[in-house]
Design an enzyme around this catalytic site. Sequence first.
Site, PDB file in Angstrom:
ATOM      1  N   SER A   1      28.831  35.173  35.794  1.00  0.00           N
ATOM      2  CA  SER A   1      30.192  35.106  36.131  1.00  0.00           C
ATOM      3  C   SER A   1      30.822  34.177  35.324  1.00  0.00           C
ATOM      4  CB  SER A   1      30.397  34.577  37.605  1.00  0.00           C
ATOM      5  OG  SER A   1      29.577  33.163  37.667  1.00  0.00           O
TER       6      SER A   1
ATOM      7  N   SER B   1      24.410  33.593  36.095  1.00  0.00           N
ATOM      8  CA  SER B   1      25.873  33.554  35.592  1.00  0.00           C
ATOM      9  C   SER B   1      25.932  32.763  34.281  1.00  0.00           C
ATOM     10  CB  SER B   1      26.592  32.884  36.748  1.00  0.00           C
ATOM     11  OG  SER B   1      26.784  34.058  37.691  1.00  0.00           O
TER      12      SER B   1
ATOM     13  N   LYS C   1      34.157  25.739  33.601  1.00  0.00           N
ATOM     14  CA  LYS C   1      34.618  27.065  34.254  1.00  0.00           C
ATOM     15  C   LYS C   1      35.464  26.582  35.535  1.00  0.00           C
ATOM     16  CE  LYS C   1      31.495  30.262  36.727  1.00  0.00           C
ATOM     17  NZ  LYS C   1      30.046  30.639  36.934  1.00  0.00           N
TER      18      LYS C   1
END
Lengths: 476, 485
Positions: B150, B174, B73
Amino acid sequence: MNFEAVIGLEIHVEMKTRSKMFSSSPNSFTRFPNTEVTCFDMAYPGTMPRVNKAAVINAIRVANALHMTIDPLVRFDRKNYFYADLPKGFQITQQFHPIGREGYLEIKGRDGELKRIGIERIHMEEDTCKQLHFASYSLLDYNRAGVPLIEIVSHPEMRNGTEAMRYVEAIRNIVLFSGTSDGKMEEGSLRCDVNVSLRPYGTKKFGTKVEIKNLNSTKNIESALDYEILRQSAILLSGGKVQQETRRYDEASGKTVLMRVKTDAVDYKYFPEPNITPIRLSPEFVQNAIDTCPELYDSKKARYVALGLSEVDADILLSSLAMAKYFEEASIGGKFAKTVANFLISDVNAYLNKNGISIEEFPLKPAYLNELAGLQEDGFTHKQVMQALNYLLENQDVNPKGALEALHIEKQSNDDGLVLAFVNDVLAANPQSIADFKAGKDRALGFLVGQVMKAAKGKVNPSAVSKVMLEELKKR
Amino acid sequence: MNYLDLSIADIHAALVAKKVTPLELTKEALKRAHESKDNAFEMILDDEAIAFASSLGEPEEDNLLWGIPYLAKDNFSTKGLPTTASSNVLNGYKPLFDAHVIDVLKQKKAVLIGKTTLDELAMGGTGTTGHLGITYNPYDPKHERMMGGSSCGSAAAVAAGIVPFALGSDTGDSVRKPASYGGVIGVKPTWGRISRYGLFPFAPSLDHVGFFTRYVSDAALLCDVLSGRDEMDSTSSEKPVPHCLEKLSEEKKPTFAVLSDIVDSIHDETILSSFRALCQKLEEQGCKVTYVPFGKEALESIYATYIVISCAEATSNDANLDGIKFGPYYEGKTYQEVMFNARTKGFSELIKRRFVIGSFCLMAENQDVLFLRAQRNRAKIVAKTNEILKDVDFILVPAAPSIAPKLGQSSDKLSDEYLIADNHLALGNFAGLPSVTLPLGYEEGMPFGVNLMGRAFEEEELFQACRLVSDSTGLEGSYYGKEDK
């Protein structure tokens, strides 16, 4: 005066730990700008604070010296505000749980009486970066960002400038002798904000307080407060109101000058720092920090006085860490302490001043100063010993005995028989001087003693000669 | 069949047997990444990955991650490589250091093939708010449904079979929510298990490093490898690292608590029947499954509590993004103007809204009724969670009330389904407990998941339970389009 001054101090002390409060960056103040910086000091995303153990130990030592209650659970909080000198947008401090609470310090008041000043809190925090402002731009030096600080907040219990000055001197001595900080006000390693307000004697309610900044010496604290108290009292006496404001001290005029009028207090939105879980200090850790604290000023002073030094002399030797260290090395086990102290205070200090050097740069080994003191106590004259000292300063491979030999200095005799023989010879040869002395001319005594010294080639002690000479003159 | 589709242990065996090379695996992963149409990447590292894979010499037999391609990420700091957290405020920012987990994986010689998209600064749960736009769900080629966030890019990449694993971060859910929408395994170990050094903070008291995999054994392996004390993160635990992989095959008959108020708030019959079927299978294998109420009021307060605490911490954490030290710089007459410009232009409206909420909650006059009240409520919820876990080994619940919602479809924010079933995964963040989402089934071709949460630092037991669940569902290793590859 109709008013009582109420004075409280906030003191920030920069700690001289090897690394910063929350990062491994070196902490030395001396390097080129922006060279002592880690990613944490620049607040790069994802960097995290790591508590400096040495800073915690220092804070414990200072808190203990100030008779404070030490919180064994070390916690930190965030103080949030935007400012160019604040890389993270918040400062990590100890708002809710300071490491030390409620202590005191004893100082001498203006009339010499002992006075106890209460201390509210001591906490650890990090410094901001340094700003330099120019006409069209500003520069930032991140070397200072993250430097460990302790803040010491007094209760508003001082009543005049002298007390405030002595309070700061006492704090300075604690941080200096505990090895926490250089404590140099002129260089900003000890910074002081003073709050002062006036109220009619006998009332409890506080008046409007004024903050004074830019105080770079203890003497300035006293002068600034003495001025400010008069200024506020004049306003109040003329029916005016003191404004809540920040002022700075202008050294040249000896006055405080308005910096800014205070508006509403900033809301710093404090909350616990989530990246530092509370640290439990074991009782052993706290006790060890206290037990291993270098000897503090008051303890040293008591010890020096016990060695026979006057309080004034002890204070002079303790005016710097290096001088105290030299004194202690030059008077090991208390040997010849008084004489060593005298040498340092008068002769050595004069030498340092003349050459513009510090005691750290003084080339004579402390052990040699001790030997020289021993020689004087053994009967060599002060003048002889100083000749030897000067010789040693110029010839560093020689020891004190060697210096005496090289200078052909011999101990002067106190032998009364020998002295008497010389005295009688000289008196016999100078009847006119005897008559002069009897006629009240004191100068004659000096002449006669001088004649003896000359005849004895300096090998007799002049004070012994004077004593015997007087006795013999009385007989004639 | 491609080697990339196997479990890491099986890929490793093939690497050691020299049936495949790290370079071949890396090239295949890069090819799949370029073929992906889900907007899952901030950056694909073709040159760096090929260079690194080519540099690997003889296989390291005792290192399962040797030569395995992976993704991270884009809120993990990567030295010298842009790291933006999908926010314009960090465009062009190249960190000077690697995040701890990136460094560990580098030491293990896993091959980073790219950085994935996220909701801006990891704040969001839809995968639609990053500066590159919407990240889509590979299970929905028509791009009507969200990936969830997310960690949208990492979830999408693992769900599309691009890499065997990808790093994510989890502050509310997330990792574990998009894992549910993507039919993959999403893990968040105990708070403090994995160093957060180099992970861009959102709300440190809730933030966790997490990861996506398709096999339980891969998840167990990554938990072992990434765990451990790191001096750079003083909140990282000094507990010995777990041996989840080694202990994975130990036979256990654990007990499970199903939180009844959560199941009651879900209306999707497919999800409910799959969940019931799973519970039944677990019982058939000798596990005990009991329904336990948590308290509806407490569950309904999770979202508000989460918003207050996370926004408060975020507004402070992101105060460093002022354009002065890094990120785009905008001229201004004063430092205030410089900061104002950088922050006005750098953040989206949604982020600004969170900062305003956070700031408001921290104001001296509001702290007690908002921030401190939220903290007190969090403590109560944590106490309740731990109380349940005293009596049973795991909490077992559907990970989400639905399959991935359609984009633009707004849910009723005051319904039970939203307040409870869509937000309960934050329980694991409040208490810092280890929590894993696993694939449970499909509805209209879209996956949904089940979530398991265990006691703090009991990851070994948690993965054993995951093994049981995964064997019951039989969905291990699947990804969208696997059959076509």
